[in-house]
Design a protein around this motif. Sequence first.
Motif, PDB file in Angstrom:
ATOM      1  N   LEU A   1       2.010   1.709  -2.730  1.00  0.00           N
ATOM      2  CA  LEU A   1       0.556   1.585  -2.712  1.00  0.00           C
ATOM      3  C   LEU A   1       0.029   2.781  -3.480  1.00  0.00           C
ATOM      4  O   LEU A   1       0.379   3.917  -3.174  1.00  0.00           O
ATOM      5  CB  LEU A   1       0.014   1.575  -1.281  1.00  0.00           C
ATOM      6  CG  LEU A   1      -1.469   1.227  -1.127  1.00  0.00           C
ATOM      7  CD1 LEU A   1      -1.736   0.703   0.274  1.00  0.00           C
ATOM      8  CD2 LEU A   1      -2.391   2.361  -1.429  1.00  0.00           C
ATOM      9  N   TRP A   2      -0.781   2.519  -4.487  1.00  0.00           N
ATOM     10  CA  TRP A   2      -1.253   3.587  -5.361  1.00  0.00           C
ATOM     11  C   TRP A   2      -2.735   3.430  -5.661  1.00  0.00           C
ATOM     12  O   TRP A   2      -3.221   2.309  -5.850  1.00  0.00           O
ATOM     13  CB  TRP A   2      -0.464   3.539  -6.671  1.00  0.00           C
ATOM     14  CG  TRP A   2      -1.048   4.354  -7.760  1.00  0.00           C
ATOM     15  CD1 TRP A   2      -0.898   5.696  -7.947  1.00  0.00           C
ATOM     16  CD2 TRP A   2      -1.904   3.887  -8.806  1.00  0.00           C
ATOM     17  NE1 TRP A   2      -1.614   6.088  -9.056  1.00  0.00           N
ATOM     18  CE2 TRP A   2      -2.237   4.994  -9.603  1.00  0.00           C
ATOM     19  CE3 TRP A   2      -2.423   2.642  -9.134  1.00  0.00           C
ATOM     20  CZ2 TRP A   2      -3.063   4.901 -10.714  1.00  0.00           C
ATOM     21  CZ3 TRP A   2      -3.254   2.547 -10.244  1.00  0.00           C
ATOM     22  CH2 TRP A   2      -3.554   3.665 -11.020  1.00  0.00           C
TER      23      TRP A   2
ATOM     24  N   LEU B   1      -6.479  -2.929  -0.136  1.00  0.00           N
ATOM     25  CA  LEU B   1      -5.216  -3.337  -0.758  1.00  0.00           C
ATOM     26  C   LEU B   1      -4.179  -3.706   0.303  1.00  0.00           C
ATOM     27  O   LEU B   1      -3.478  -4.711   0.178  1.00  0.00           O
ATOM     28  CB  LEU B   1      -4.673  -2.219  -1.656  1.00  0.00           C
ATOM     29  CG  LEU B   1      -5.340  -2.083  -3.015  1.00  0.00           C
ATOM     30  CD1 LEU B   1      -4.933  -0.768  -3.679  1.00  0.00           C
ATOM     31  CD2 LEU B   1      -4.982  -3.268  -3.906  1.00  0.00           C
ATOM     32  N   LEU B   2      -4.076  -2.894   1.356  1.00  0.00           N
ATOM     33  CA  LEU B   2      -3.101  -3.169   2.410  1.00  0.00           C
ATOM     34  C   LEU B   2      -3.419  -4.494   3.107  1.00  0.00           C
ATOM     35  O   LEU B   2      -2.526  -5.306   3.363  1.00  0.00           O
ATOM     36  CB  LEU B   2      -3.055  -2.022   3.419  1.00  0.00           C
ATOM     37  CG  LEU B   2      -2.025  -2.172   4.532  1.00  0.00           C
ATOM     38  CD1 LEU B   2      -0.606  -2.279   3.970  1.00  0.00           C
ATOM     39  CD2 LEU B   2      -2.125  -0.995   5.501  1.00  0.00           C
ATOM     40  N   ILE B   3      -4.693  -4.735   3.403  1.00  0.00           N
ATOM     41  CA  ILE B   3      -5.102  -5.990   4.038  1.00  0.00           C
ATOM     42  C   ILE B   3      -4.775  -7.171   3.125  1.00  0.00           C
ATOM     43  O   ILE B   3      -4.280  -8.200   3.579  1.00  0.00           O
ATOM     44  CB  ILE B   3      -6.592  -5.943   4.424  1.00  0.00           C
ATOM     45  CG1 ILE B   3      -6.786  -4.971   5.588  1.00  0.00           C
ATOM     46  CG2 ILE B   3      -7.121  -7.334   4.771  1.00  0.00           C
ATOM     47  CD1 ILE B   3      -8.235  -4.585   5.836  1.00  0.00           C
ATOM     48  N   ALA B   4      -5.026  -7.013   1.828  1.00  0.00           N
ATOM     49  CA  ALA B   4      -4.710  -8.087   0.878  1.00  0.00           C
ATOM     50  C   ALA B   4      -3.208  -8.356   0.858  1.00  0.00           C
ATOM     51  O   ALA B   4      -2.776  -9.518   0.810  1.00  0.00           O
ATOM     52  CB  ALA B   4      -5.208  -7.725  -0.520  1.00  0.00           C
TER      53      ALA B   4
ATOM     54  N   GLY C   1      -5.944   0.890  -8.958  1.00  0.00           N
ATOM     55  CA  GLY C   1      -4.873   1.015  -7.982  1.00  0.00           C
ATOM     56  C   GLY C   1      -4.143  -0.296  -7.831  1.00  0.00           C
ATOM     57  O   GLY C   1      -4.452  -1.290  -8.505  1.00  0.00           O
ATOM     58  N   GLY C   2      -3.171  -0.292  -6.950  1.00  0.00           N
ATOM     59  CA  GLY C   2      -2.422  -1.511  -6.721  1.00  0.00           C
ATOM     60  C   GLY C   2      -1.437  -1.355  -5.584  1.00  0.00           C
ATOM     61  O   GLY C   2      -1.231  -0.251  -5.054  1.00  0.00           O
ATOM     62  N   ILE C   3      -0.852  -2.464  -5.206  1.00  0.00           N
ATOM     63  CA  ILE C   3       0.153  -2.474  -4.153  1.00  0.00           C
ATOM     64  C   ILE C   3       1.236  -3.471  -4.562  1.00  0.00           C
ATOM     65  O   ILE C   3       0.944  -4.524  -5.117  1.00  0.00           O
ATOM     66  CB  ILE C   3      -0.475  -2.814  -2.777  1.00  0.00           C
ATOM     67  CG1 ILE C   3       0.503  -2.564  -1.639  1.00  0.00           C
ATOM     68  CG2 ILE C   3      -1.047  -4.214  -2.758  1.00  0.00           C
ATOM     69  CD1 ILE C   3      -0.167  -2.552  -0.253  1.00  0.00           C
TER      70      ILE C   3
END
Length: 151
Positions: free
Chosen positions: A69-70, A84-87, A53-55
Motif C-alpha cells: 500500500l503506497w 484504498l484498503l477498503i477498496a 497511490g495504490g494497493i
Amino acid sequence: MDERPDHPGDHAPRHPRPRPSKHRTRKPLRHNASDDETPFSIRLTDDSGVLLGGITGWTWGGCGGITSLWLESEQRGQGLGSRLLIAAEDEIRRRGCDRAVVATMSFQAPGFYRRHGYQEVGRTPDMPDGTAKHHFYKRLSAVDPADSVNS
C-alpha cells in the motif's frame, strides 16, 4: 499478449503478469480452491490522471493478501490509505474470500492495520535497525458495498 519487449531497446512493463507454463512435469493430485491465485492492483489518481497511490495484493484459496500500500507523502493523513484498503477488501470479498492477511514493518503501519480491525498474529523480531515485521489477519464479513463507499 506477450509481455516481453519487441525490440532490445524497449522497456519491459512495470508489472508483467506471470505466464503459466505450457508443459506440466506432473499432474496435480487433485483440484482444489488453492489453484486460483490471482493478483489485483488498485490505483488512486487525481482528476488529471496523476498517480497518487495504490494497493496491490492477491487472492488465493479463499484468502486475500495485501502486498503493498503506497501513497505520495503529500497525500498521507487524508483518509486515502483507508479508502484504498477498503477498496482492496471489497475486491477480496468480490472474489469470494472471507479473510485477509498483511505484513508491515514496525516503522511503517502496524497502527493503521489495527485501526482497520486487523489482529496481529505474529511478529518477526531482529529485523534491520532493531525493527520488527508485524503479521496481521482479519476475518472479512459480507457487507453491503454501499457501506464501503460511505466510509
